[in-house]
Design a protein around this motif. Structure first.
Motif, PDB file in Angstrom:
ATOM      1  N   LYS A   1      -4.011  -2.975  -7.988  1.00 12.18           N
ATOM      2  CA  LYS A   1      -2.847  -2.850  -7.115  1.00 12.18           C
ATOM      3  C   LYS A   1      -1.845  -3.900  -7.533  1.00 12.18           C
ATOM      4  O   LYS A   1      -2.204  -5.023  -7.866  1.00 12.18           O
TER       5      LYS A   1
ATOM      6  N   CYS B   1     -14.483   9.987  -3.973  1.00 13.45           N
ATOM      7  CA  CYS B   1     -13.353  10.313  -4.854  1.00 13.45           C
ATOM      8  C   CYS B   1     -13.830  11.149  -6.038  1.00 13.45           C
ATOM      9  O   CYS B   1     -13.156  12.101  -6.456  1.00 13.45           O
TER      10      CYS B   1
ATOM     11  N   ILE C   1      -0.288   1.569  -7.395  1.00 13.32           N
ATOM     12  CA  ILE C   1      -1.700   1.642  -7.794  1.00 13.32           C
ATOM     13  C   ILE C   1      -1.771   2.200  -9.204  1.00 13.32           C
ATOM     14  O   ILE C   1      -1.129   3.213  -9.517  1.00 13.32           O
TER      15      ILE C   1
ATOM     16  N   ASN D   1      -6.408   7.722  -2.795  1.00 17.31           N
ATOM     17  CA  ASN D   1      -7.271   7.120  -1.777  1.00 17.31           C
ATOM     18  C   ASN D   1      -6.853   5.675  -1.494  1.00 17.31           C
ATOM     19  O   ASN D   1      -6.767   5.252  -0.334  1.00 17.31           O
ATOM     20  N   GLU D   2      -6.573   4.922  -2.557  1.00 16.61           N
ATOM     21  CA  GLU D   2      -6.157   3.532  -2.395  1.00 16.61           C
ATOM     22  C   GLU D   2      -4.762   3.444  -1.771  1.00 16.61           C
ATOM     23  O   GLU D   2      -4.525   2.641  -0.867  1.00 16.61           O
ATOM     24  N   PHE D   3      -3.849   4.284  -2.246  1.00 19.04           N
ATOM     25  CA  PHE D   3      -2.449   4.202  -1.808  1.00 19.04           C
ATOM     26  C   PHE D   3      -2.297   4.546  -0.331  1.00 19.04           C
ATOM     27  O   PHE D   3      -1.548   3.889   0.401  1.00 19.04           O
ATOM     28  N   PHE D   4      -2.998   5.587   0.110  1.00 15.10           N
ATOM     29  CA  PHE D   4      -2.875   6.040   1.493  1.00 15.10           C
ATOM     30  C   PHE D   4      -3.992   5.530   2.404  1.00 15.10           C
ATOM     31  O   PHE D   4      -4.081   5.941   3.562  1.00 15.10           O
ATOM     32  N   ASN D   5      -4.868   4.642   1.863  1.00 14.95           N
ATOM     33  CA  ASN D   5      -5.965   4.092   2.660  1.00 14.95           C
ATOM     34  C   ASN D   5      -6.785   5.195   3.337  1.00 14.95           C
ATOM     35  O   ASN D   5      -7.021   5.166   4.554  1.00 14.95           O
ATOM     36  N   LEU D   6      -7.215   6.159   2.538  1.00 14.09           N
ATOM     37  CA  LEU D   6      -7.940   7.299   3.091  1.00 14.09           C
ATOM     38  C   LEU D   6      -9.368   6.946   3.502  1.00 14.09           C
ATOM     39  O   LEU D   6     -10.007   7.685   4.243  1.00 14.09           O
ATOM     40  N   GLY D   7      -9.877   5.833   3.007  1.00 16.81           N
ATOM     41  CA  GLY D   7     -11.190   5.363   3.442  1.00 16.81           C
ATOM     42  C   GLY D   7     -12.372   5.936   2.684  1.00 16.81           C
ATOM     43  O   GLY D   7     -13.521   5.788   3.112  1.00 16.81           O
ATOM     44  N   TYR D   8     -12.108   6.604   1.547  1.00 18.62           N
ATOM     45  CA  TYR D   8     -13.211   7.155   0.755  1.00 18.62           C
ATOM     46  C   TYR D   8     -13.760   6.097  -0.195  1.00 18.62           C
ATOM     47  O   TYR D   8     -13.018   5.232  -0.673  1.00 18.62           O
ATOM     48  N   ASN D   9     -15.060   6.180  -0.476  1.00 19.86           N
ATOM     49  CA  ASN D   9     -15.609   5.313  -1.518  1.00 19.86           C
ATOM     50  C   ASN D   9     -15.446   5.998  -2.879  1.00 19.86           C
ATOM     51  O   ASN D   9     -14.968   7.138  -2.976  1.00 19.86           O
TER      52      ASN D   9
END
Length: 284
Positions: free
Chosen positions: A283, A115, A3, A103-111
């Motif tokens: 990505k 962030c 990312i 957030n993107e790398f671990f798919n944390l689900g935040y908008n």
């Protein structure tokens, strides 16, 4: 999966401090602008927690990791493209880029807003800034009309034209020592609030530059070398205006053509463009 996130640097021209016990409501209002250099954050797989930064230290990175409670195997690389501690909002760019990337790398689900709140909280915790994060969610020249983190504070991007920005940095200013000093806070907030209210009535590049210069005079934060260069820039017909980066021992000036600055042959002068795109990430 890798990312990459780019967050532009942000320079404030004038501001007022609005403290709140809730860190997400703690912040500042005022006006500033984004430049097309900032912090590029890369997140990639690793067998350990690995951090590489080309300048500065890991303080901001560690704070974001702590807030997100991440101790996982990941490689974090940051390319800081601007001077540190000089009013470019690099700590906010670092925090925001890292929060988005993790957030993107671990798919944390935040908008994106969430962030931004994580990055803002890191800034408040460290005392390294008050309003850069929410401004970096905008584009071009950004007016912060309500203090706080993204989703709580409010901004307006009011100018998106091609402008050249020149800066010269004479050293660092400890942001925390100023924004946490009661005397400075009152001087800054009184002057900044008046100028913000005037600016809302008639937002323009000319007024931004004029009000920024007025703010730098009223707050008495300019060193002699900063003051001398600002006066020189403001005496030149082809330069739209000049002032001091808040908070940094840095001069900025605007023009429509970069040759205006190149022809001056000022040692240590950096030339950028106004960033009208904002945050970029992908990505690969």
């Amino acid at each position: 999966m890798d990312i990459s996130v780019f967050v532009p640097g942000h320079i404030t021209g004038f501001f007022n401090i609005e403290n709140n016990v809730n860190p997400l409501k703690n912040g500042s209002c005022g006006a500033g602008f984004l430049v097309n250099r900032g912090v590029l954050t890369d997140i990639s797989s690793s067998d350990t927690l690995e951090i590489e930064v080309n300048r500065g230290d890991y303080t901001v990175i560690n704070e974001v990791l702590k807030i997100l409670n991440i101790e996982k195997q990941v490689k974090i690389t940051q390319d800081i493209q601007l001077p540190i501690g000089a009013g470019f909002g690099t700590s906010a760019s670092s925090a925001l880029g890292l929060a988005i990337g993790l957030n993107e790398f671990f798919n944390l689900g935040y908008n994106l807003e969430k962030c931004g709140q994580i990055a803002h909280r890191a800034e408040i915790n460290l005392g390294s800034g008050l309003g850069d994060v929410i401004a970096q969610m905008g584009r071009g020249v950004v007016l912060r009309t309500k203090a706080g983190a993204p989703g709580i504070g409010e901004i307006k991007s009011f100018v998106n034209e091609k402008l050249v920005v020149a800066t010269k940095t004479f050293g660092e200013i400890d942001t925390a020592s100023i924004i946490q000093d009661p005397d400075y806070k009152k001087i800054i907030s009184d002057a900044g609030l008046e100028l913000k209210n005037r600016f809302v009535e008639n937002p323009s590049i000319g007024n931004f530059l004029d009000f920024s210069f007025e703010f730098s005079k009223k707050t008495n934060l300019m060193s002699d070398e900063v003051s001398d260069l600002i006066d020189y820039f403001n005496s030149l017909d082809d330069i739209l205006g000049s002032s001091m980066a808040m908070l940094g021992n840095t001069v900025f000036a605007f023009a429509y053509n970069e040759d205006v600055f190149k022809n001056l042959n000022i040692e240590g002068l950096d030339i950028y463009e106004l960033d009208n795109i904002g945050i970029k990430y992908d990505k690969h």
